[in-house]
Design an enzyme around this catalytic site. Structure first.
Site, short mmCIF file in Angstrom:
data_model
loop_
_atom_site.label_atom_id
_atom_site.label_comp_id
_atom_site.label_asym_id
_atom_site.label_seq_id
_atom_site.Cartn_x
_atom_site.Cartn_y
_atom_site.Cartn_z
N THR A 142 0.75 -1.38 0.01
CA THR A 142 -0.01 0.32 0.15
C THR A 142 0.91 1.24 -0.16
O THR A 142 0.54 2.18 -0.60
CB THR A 142 -0.94 -0.18 1.34
OG1 THR A 142 -2.12 -1.05 0.95
CG2 THR A 142 -1.76 1.18 1.56
N SER A 193 1.60 -7.55 -1.10
CA SER A 193 1.93 -8.33 -0.78
C SER A 193 1.54 -9.82 -0.67
O SER A 193 2.17 -11.03 -0.53
CB SER A 193 2.34 -8.25 0.73
OG SER A 193 1.27 -8.16 1.58
N THR A 200 1.39 -4.54 4.05
CA THR A 200 1.33 -5.04 5.67
C THR A 200 0.54 -6.41 5.82
O THR A 200 0.85 -6.99 6.74
CB THR A 200 0.31 -4.10 6.50
OG1 THR A 200 -0.89 -3.94 5.61
CG2 THR A 200 1.06 -2.52 6.32
N ASP A 201 0.00 -6.89 4.88
CA ASP A 201 -1.00 -8.14 5.03
C ASP A 201 0.21 -9.28 5.11
O ASP A 201 -0.43 -10.31 6.04
CB ASP A 201 -1.81 -8.50 3.75
CG ASP A 201 -3.07 -7.61 4.01
OD1 ASP A 201 -3.52 -6.86 5.12
OD2 ASP A 201 -3.92 -7.35 2.86
N1 GLU Z 1 -2.92 -6.22 0.73
C1 GLU Z 1 -2.03 -5.51 0.63
C2 GLU Z 1 -0.47 -5.58 0.92
O1 GLU Z 1 -0.14 -6.57 1.96
C3 GLU Z 1 -2.26 -4.09 1.06
C4 GLU Z 1 -2.07 -4.18 2.47
C5 GLU Z 1 -0.97 -3.25 2.74
O2 GLU Z 1 0.06 -2.75 2.39
O3 GLU Z 1 -1.30 -2.12 3.45
O4 GLU Z 1 0.27 -5.31 0.11
#
Ligand code: GLU
Length: 177
Positions: free
Chosen positions: A21, A64, A95-96
């Site tokens: 993100t 991710s 973050t995932d």
């Molecule tokens: N699903 C995405 C990832 O993990 C968005 C979550 C994020 O980066 O905050 O890249």
């Protein structure tokens, strides 16, 4: 005393970018946010870092959730291995699966002499109220003061990768036993 010396001298830090993100942009065509190109460098250039030498290496541009075992266990792992003897490494990451990547790197890297820090954002860089630049800046500071190891730095907190999880409802990471 020893650790304070690292604050006083010129510090070299590597940044490896993987997407997530923090680097997403709004697509007018799809009406969603997408990982299109590396964007971290533009934001590092906005910071005043007079005694830091920063090298940014864009590795991949992925949500991710789409990262493969090879992405984590080969491309990213190899990139960290090539740099960590030289300086701390900050990895920008979605973050995932940030915790998953942190645990994998911790299991495969031994004898670290510098910290490896994972960070990212809940809202993309450049968006109103984005946490991306804050997390990036705090990670760069953390890189010069944290002990060798694998850490997540997010929202002014430091987490051991073995004791953290993403709390989706709260849009933050929380410490766990
Ligand atoms: N699903 C995405 C990832 O993990 C968005 C979550 C994020 O980066 O905050 O890249």
């Amino acid at each position: 005393m020893e650790e304070w010396r690292s604050i006083l001298r010129t510090v070299k830090i590597h940044i490896l970018t993987t997407g997530g993100t923090i680097e997403k942009v709004y697509s007018e065509q799809s009406g969603t946010v997408l990982n299109v190109a590396a964007r971290i460098n533009r934001y590092v250039e906005l910071l005043r870092l007079p005694d830091m030498r920063i090298e940014v290496t864009p590795l991949m541009n992925k949500d991710s959730l789409e990262m493969t075992t090879e992405d984590r266990g080969e491309q990213l792992l190899d990139a960290v291995r090539e740099r960590i003897a030289d300086s701390p490494v900050v990895i920008t990451h979605g973050t995932d699966t940030m915790v998953e990547t942190g645990k994998l790197l911790k299991a495969r890297l031994s004898g670290l002499e510098h910290p490896v820090i994972l960070t990212g954002a809940m809202t993309p860089l450049g968006f109103e109220r984005s946490d991306g630049l804050q997390n990036l800046t705090e990670s760069l500071f953390a890189a010069r003061v944290l002990a060798p190891g694998l850490w997540i730095v997010f929202h002014n907190q430091v987490f051991d990768v073995d004791h953290v999880r993403k709390e989706r409802e709260l849009a933050r990471f929380v410490a766990v036993e």
